[in-house]
Design a protein around this motif. Structure first.
Motif, short mmCIF file in Angstrom:
data_model
loop_
_atom_site.label_atom_id
_atom_site.label_comp_id
_atom_site.label_asym_id
_atom_site.label_seq_id
_atom_site.Cartn_x
_atom_site.Cartn_y
_atom_site.Cartn_z
N PRO A 148 27.28 66.17 17.46
CA PRO A 148 29.01 66.76 17.13
C PRO A 148 29.89 66.76 18.24
O PRO A 148 30.71 65.82 18.26
N VAL A 149 29.53 67.43 19.20
CA VAL A 149 30.00 68.06 20.26
C VAL A 149 30.46 66.33 21.46
O VAL A 149 32.05 66.20 21.39
N LEU A 150 29.46 65.87 20.88
CA LEU A 150 29.53 64.97 22.26
C LEU A 150 31.25 63.85 21.83
O LEU A 150 31.33 62.98 21.65
N ASN A 151 30.43 63.42 19.62
CA ASN A 151 32.32 62.79 19.22
C ASN A 151 32.97 63.56 19.63
O ASN A 151 34.10 62.74 19.44
N ILE A 152 33.19 64.72 19.39
CA ILE A 152 34.64 65.21 19.20
C ILE A 152 34.85 65.46 21.01
O ILE A 152 36.56 64.80 21.02
N ALA A 153 34.25 65.89 21.56
CA ALA A 153 34.99 64.84 23.09
C ALA A 153 35.44 63.33 22.98
O ALA A 153 36.54 63.50 24.12
N SER A 154 34.84 63.50 22.96
CA SER A 154 35.17 61.72 23.03
C SER A 154 36.27 61.73 22.08
O SER A 154 37.14 60.42 23.09
N ALA A 155 36.73 62.40 20.95
CA ALA A 155 37.80 61.67 20.13
C ALA A 155 39.13 62.69 20.71
O ALA A 155 40.22 61.60 20.76
N LEU A 156 38.79 63.31 21.33
CA LEU A 156 39.89 64.43 21.83
C LEU A 156 40.63 63.68 23.32
O LEU A 156 41.34 63.40 23.71
N THR A 157 39.32 62.80 24.50
CA THR A 157 39.65 62.31 25.01
C THR A 157 40.36 60.89 25.39
O THR A 157 41.68 60.40 25.85
N PHE A 158 39.90 60.67 24.09
CA PHE A 158 39.92 59.82 24.42
C PHE A 158 41.54 59.18 22.99
O PHE A 158 42.31 58.53 23.71
N LEU A 159 42.06 59.99 22.29
CA LEU A 159 42.73 59.70 21.66
C LEU A 159 44.16 60.62 22.80
O LEU A 159 45.30 60.23 23.21
N GLY A 160 43.47 61.55 23.34
CA GLY A 160 45.19 61.85 23.92
C GLY A 160 44.70 61.59 25.23
O GLY A 160 45.85 61.47 25.58
N GLY A 161 44.18 61.06 26.08
CA GLY A 161 43.92 60.11 27.08
C GLY A 161 45.02 59.15 27.03
O GLY A 161 45.83 58.53 27.93
N GLY A 162 45.12 58.09 25.82
CA GLY A 162 45.63 57.53 25.49
C GLY A 162 47.46 56.98 24.74
O GLY A 162 47.83 56.73 25.31
N LEU A 163 47.17 58.42 24.34
CA LEU A 163 48.98 59.29 24.56
C LEU A 163 49.30 59.02 25.73
O LEU A 163 49.92 58.93 25.87
N LEU A 164 48.94 60.48 26.81
CA LEU A 164 48.94 60.83 28.06
C LEU A 164 49.70 59.18 28.66
O LEU A 164 50.65 59.22 29.55
N ARG A 183 56.58 47.80 29.08
CA ARG A 183 56.99 48.95 28.41
C ARG A 183 56.74 48.81 26.94
O ARG A 183 56.17 49.66 26.21
N TRP A 184 56.66 47.95 25.71
CA TRP A 184 56.10 47.50 24.44
C TRP A 184 54.51 48.04 24.37
O TRP A 184 54.34 48.76 23.23
N ALA A 185 54.27 47.75 25.21
CA ALA A 185 52.55 47.67 25.21
C ALA A 185 52.17 49.02 25.10
O ALA A 185 50.72 49.93 25.06
N ALA A 186 52.70 49.78 26.50
CA ALA A 186 52.78 51.57 27.14
C ALA A 186 53.16 51.91 25.81
O ALA A 186 52.37 52.49 25.12
N ALA A 187 53.93 51.54 24.70
CA ALA A 187 54.72 52.53 23.98
C ALA A 187 53.53 52.43 23.53
O ALA A 187 52.95 53.64 22.08
N LEU A 188 52.58 50.91 22.59
CA LEU A 188 51.59 50.55 21.38
C LEU A 188 50.74 51.50 21.96
O LEU A 188 50.08 51.90 20.45
N LEU A 189 50.21 51.58 22.57
CA LEU A 189 49.24 52.39 23.64
C LEU A 189 49.27 54.02 23.00
O LEU A 189 48.42 54.73 22.48
N ALA A 190 50.58 54.70 23.05
CA ALA A 190 50.59 55.73 22.52
C ALA A 190 50.26 55.72 21.40
O ALA A 190 50.20 57.12 20.88
#
Length: 229
Positions: A132-148, A161-168
Motif C-alpha cells: 500500500p505504501v508503494l502504491n500511494i508513493a506511485s500515485a502521488l509521484t505519477f499524478l503530481g509529477g504529471g501535473l507539474l 502546448r496542447w499536449a502539455a496541457a493534456l498531460l496536466a
C-alpha cells in the motif's frame, strides 16, 4: 554513426511516442485483475509491455526536459524529478507484477487477489506488507509529477502546448475515478497516452525540422587575401 545530442533527443521523442501508444494499447480489453488471470500468457505479455512502457516513458520525459532546461526553470526541474520518480516506482511495481505475482498466484492466490484489490481500490482482506505504501508513493509521484511537468512544458512554449496541457489535465482527471465508479477507470489513461504521443512527436519533429533548415547568417565566399586592405 556518431552519437550526438540531437540524435539522442530525437530518439527520446520516439520513445515517448512508443510509450504513449503502449500506454493506450495495454488498456484495450484489459481483463479483470485476479489470481487466475495472473497465471495466463496474456497477463505476462501485458505486464511485459507495461514494463517496456515505463522505461520508454522515462527516456521520453528526460529528453523533453533536457530539450528545454532553461525555459522550464525550477518548476520544470521539480516536475521532471517527481514525474521521473513516479515512472521509476511504476517500473518496479510492474516488474514485481511480471516476475513475482504469477508464481504467487499459484501458491498463494489470496495474497495476489489482495494486491490486485488494492490496485483497483477495492477492499483488502489480508496482509500485503508495504505494497500500500508503494502504491500511494506511485500515485502521488505519477499524478503530481504529471501535473507539474505538464504545466512547466506548457509555460516553456517549446513543445506542443496542447499536449502539455493534456498531460496536466489528464493527471488531475484521474482523481475523479473514485467519484465515477460507473466509468471504466482505464479510460482515464487515454489522455496521458495521447499527451505522451503528442509531446514525443513534437520533440522529434521539431529537431528534425530544425536540422533541415539552412544555417542562419550564411555568408558568401571568403574574400581573397589580397583583396583585404
Amino acid at each position: 554513426m556518431p552519437i550526438t545530442t540531437t540524435k539522442l533527443t530525437r530518439w527520446a521523442g520516439l520513445s515517448a511516442v512508443a510509450a504513449g501508444l503502449l500506454f493506450i494499447g495495454v488498456q484495450i480489453n484489459h481483463p479483470h485483475l485476479d489470481a487466475g488471470f495472473a497465471t495466463t500468457t496474456e497477463y505476462t505479455v501485458r505486464q511485459t509491455l507495461k514494463v517496456l512502457m515505463s522505461g520508454l516513458s522515462l527516456a521520453g520525459i528526460t529528453g523533453m526536459y533536457l530539450r528545454q532546461v532553461k525555459q522550464a526553470g525550477v518548476l520544470g526541474l521539480v516536475g521532471y524529478l517527481v514525474f521521473a520518480a513516479g515512472y521509476l516506482i511504476m517500473t518496479s511495481v510492474e516488474v514485481i507484477g511480471a516476475v513475482v505475482l504469477p508464481t504467487l498466484a499459484r501458491t498463494d492466490p489470496g495474497y495476489v487477489n489482495d494486491v490486485f484489490a488494492m490496485v483497483l481500490g477495492e477492499q483488502v482482506n489480508g496482509d500485503i506488507g508495504l505494497f500500500p505504501v508503494l502504491n500511494i508513493a506511485s500515485a502521488l509521484t505519477f499524478l503530481g509529477g504529471g501535473l507539474l511537468f505538464g504545466i512547466a512544458l506548457f509555460r516553456a512554449k517549446v513543445l506542443a502546448r496542447w499536449a502539455a496541457a493534456l498531460l496536466a489535465i489528464g493527471s488531475v482527471a484521474t482523481l475523479a475515478i473514485p467519484l465515477l465508479p460507473q466509468v471504466n477507470e482505464r479510460l482515464f489513461a487515454l489522455p496521458t497516452g495521447v499527451a505522451l504521443v503528442g509531446l514525443g512527436y513534437s520533440l522529434w519533429s521539431g529537431l528534425r525540422t530544425r536540422a533541415a533548415l539552412p544555417l542562419s547568417g550564411t555568408v558568401g565566399p571568403a574574400a581573397a587575401p589580397e583583396a583585404v586592405k
